[in-house]
Design a protein around this motif. Structure first.
Motif, PDB file in Angstrom:
ATOM      1  N   TRP A  22      43.045  61.782 -33.484  1.00  0.00           N
ATOM      2  CA  TRP A  22      44.173  62.103 -34.590  1.00  0.00           C
ATOM      3  C   TRP A  22      45.399  61.736 -35.253  1.00  0.00           C
ATOM      4  O   TRP A  22      45.842  61.548 -36.776  1.00  0.00           O
ATOM      5  CB  TRP A  22      45.099  63.505 -33.992  1.00  0.00           C
ATOM      6  N   GLU A  23      45.222  60.474 -34.908  1.00  0.00           N
ATOM      7  CA  GLU A  23      46.496  59.206 -35.401  1.00  0.00           C
ATOM      8  C   GLU A  23      46.342  58.551 -36.472  1.00  0.00           C
ATOM      9  O   GLU A  23      47.064  58.195 -37.626  1.00  0.00           O
ATOM     10  CB  GLU A  23      47.192  58.465 -34.521  1.00  0.00           C
ATOM     11  N   ARG A  24      44.646  58.344 -36.318  1.00  0.00           N
ATOM     12  CA  ARG A  24      43.780  57.521 -37.156  1.00  0.00           C
ATOM     13  C   ARG A  24      43.148  57.577 -37.770  1.00  0.00           C
ATOM     14  O   ARG A  24      42.566  57.687 -39.024  1.00  0.00           O
ATOM     15  CB  ARG A  24      42.889  56.643 -36.089  1.00  0.00           C
ATOM     16  N   ASN A  25      42.887  58.847 -38.042  1.00  0.00           N
ATOM     17  CA  ASN A  25      41.673  59.645 -38.514  1.00  0.00           C
ATOM     18  C   ASN A  25      40.230  59.880 -38.456  1.00  0.00           C
ATOM     19  O   ASN A  25      39.757  60.399 -37.890  1.00  0.00           O
ATOM     20  CB  ASN A  25      41.898  60.097 -40.397  1.00  0.00           C
ATOM     21  N   GLU A  26      39.808  58.458 -38.134  1.00  0.00           N
ATOM     22  CA  GLU A  26      38.944  57.665 -37.732  1.00  0.00           C
ATOM     23  C   GLU A  26      38.815  56.647 -37.059  1.00  0.00           C
ATOM     24  O   GLU A  26      39.172  56.044 -37.823  1.00  0.00           O
ATOM     25  CB  GLU A  26      37.713  58.063 -38.432  1.00  0.00           C
ATOM     26  N   ALA A  27      37.841  56.057 -36.560  1.00  0.00           N
ATOM     27  CA  ALA A  27      37.419  54.822 -35.209  1.00  0.00           C
ATOM     28  C   ALA A  27      36.644  54.666 -35.247  1.00  0.00           C
ATOM     29  O   ALA A  27      35.630  55.216 -34.820  1.00  0.00           O
ATOM     30  CB  ALA A  27      38.804  54.445 -34.489  1.00  0.00           C
ATOM     31  N   THR A  28      36.334  53.389 -35.049  1.00  0.00           N
ATOM     32  CA  THR A  28      35.012  53.024 -33.923  1.00  0.00           C
ATOM     33  C   THR A  28      35.285  52.865 -32.488  1.00  0.00           C
ATOM     34  O   THR A  28      36.406  53.583 -32.420  1.00  0.00           O
ATOM     35  CB  THR A  28      34.349  50.886 -34.457  1.00  0.00           C
ATOM     36  N   VAL A  29      34.235  52.854 -31.597  1.00  0.00           N
ATOM     37  CA  VAL A  29      34.272  52.754 -30.395  1.00  0.00           C
ATOM     38  C   VAL A  29      35.326  50.966 -29.983  1.00  0.00           C
ATOM     39  O   VAL A  29      36.164  50.848 -29.224  1.00  0.00           O
ATOM     40  CB  VAL A  29      33.170  52.724 -30.261  1.00  0.00           C
ATOM     41  N   ARG A  30      35.094  50.163 -31.063  1.00  0.00           N
ATOM     42  CA  ARG A  30      36.384  48.936 -30.775  1.00  0.00           C
ATOM     43  C   ARG A  30      37.700  49.191 -31.241  1.00  0.00           C
ATOM     44  O   ARG A  30      38.430  48.751 -30.340  1.00  0.00           O
ATOM     45  CB  ARG A  30      35.710  47.898 -31.436  1.00  0.00           C
ATOM     46  N   ASP A  31      37.777  50.211 -31.922  1.00  0.00           N
ATOM     47  CA  ASP A  31      39.725  50.533 -32.150  1.00  0.00           C
ATOM     48  C   ASP A  31      40.259  50.861 -31.312  1.00  0.00           C
ATOM     49  O   ASP A  31      41.379  50.552 -30.930  1.00  0.00           O
ATOM     50  CB  ASP A  31      39.551  51.420 -33.185  1.00  0.00           C
ATOM     51  N   VAL A  32      38.923  52.074 -30.958  1.00  0.00           N
ATOM     52  CA  VAL A  32      39.126  52.962 -29.458  1.00  0.00           C
ATOM     53  C   VAL A  32      39.916  51.761 -28.521  1.00  0.00           C
ATOM     54  O   VAL A  32      40.606  52.288 -27.893  1.00  0.00           O
ATOM     55  CB  VAL A  32      38.648  54.035 -29.716  1.00  0.00           C
ATOM     56  N   HIS A  33      38.626  51.744 -27.657  1.00  0.00           N
ATOM     57  CA  HIS A  33      38.940  50.579 -26.957  1.00  0.00           C
ATOM     58  C   HIS A  33      39.955  49.656 -27.157  1.00  0.00           C
ATOM     59  O   HIS A  33      40.824  49.633 -25.767  1.00  0.00           O
ATOM     60  CB  HIS A  33      37.704  49.570 -26.672  1.00  0.00           C
ATOM     61  N   GLN A  34      40.245  49.202 -28.178  1.00  0.00           N
ATOM     62  CA  GLN A  34      41.647  48.244 -28.212  1.00  0.00           C
ATOM     63  C   GLN A  34      43.081  48.388 -27.700  1.00  0.00           C
ATOM     64  O   GLN A  34      44.352  48.035 -27.330  1.00  0.00           O
ATOM     65  CB  GLN A  34      41.432  47.477 -29.615  1.00  0.00           C
ATOM     66  N   GLN A  35      43.019  49.898 -28.669  1.00  0.00           N
ATOM     67  CA  GLN A  35      43.862  50.511 -28.131  1.00  0.00           C
ATOM     68  C   GLN A  35      44.309  50.977 -27.008  1.00  0.00           C
ATOM     69  O   GLN A  35      45.352  51.124 -26.413  1.00  0.00           O
ATOM     70  CB  GLN A  35      44.036  51.920 -29.529  1.00  0.00           C
TER      71      GLN A  35
END
Length: 134
Positions: A22-35
């Motif tokens: 919701w914050e990023r609108n869209e993300a890769t698995v790596r983006d989500v994992h890092q956060q």
């Protein structure tokens, strides 16, 4: 739009991922994992598996961009919030939104902001007046 009864009921881990999307609108698995790894250590494959399960449950959608999958939420944040709030009121607070509000004020998230309480009281009074006029 799905009704409250039709909305999926995400797990705590799924809610964490939805918040990121919701914050990023869209993300890769790596983006989500890092956060997520900023506050909770978890494996990349765990994040990947959760996103795959969420895709099959209808919580997120995805598209392939090169060799990566880009994920985004298909669940409206406000609708899910309303659904989960209604469940809390019904199951934990005997149908009383006032009891839920008291719990919210007593939670660790509340910062004792008097201005917020005054704004909330004004909004509650407006809602009461609106319901009387209907």
């Amino acid at each position: 739009m799905k009704t409250n009864a039709e909305l999926p009921k995400p797990t705590e881990s799924e809610l964490e991922i939805l918040s990121i999307l919701w914050e990023r609108n869209e993300a890769t698995v790596r983006d989500v994992h890092q956060q997520i790894n900023h506050y909770k250590k978890t494996g990349y494959t765990t994040t990947l598996k959760l996103l795959q399960l969420m895709f099959h449950k209808g919580l997120v959608s995805r598209k392939e961009v090169g060799r990566k999958h880009l994920y985004w939420s298909v669940i409206d944040r406000s609708a899910l919030s309303r659904s989960l709030t209604d469940r809390l009121i019904g199951y934990l607070h005997n149908g009383s939104p006032v009891l839920l509000a008291i719990e919210a004020i007593n939670s660790d998230y509340y910062t004792n902001n008097l201005a917020e309480l005054k704004t909330l009281a004004t909004r509650v009074n407006q809602l009461i007046e609106q319901s009387k006029n209907q």
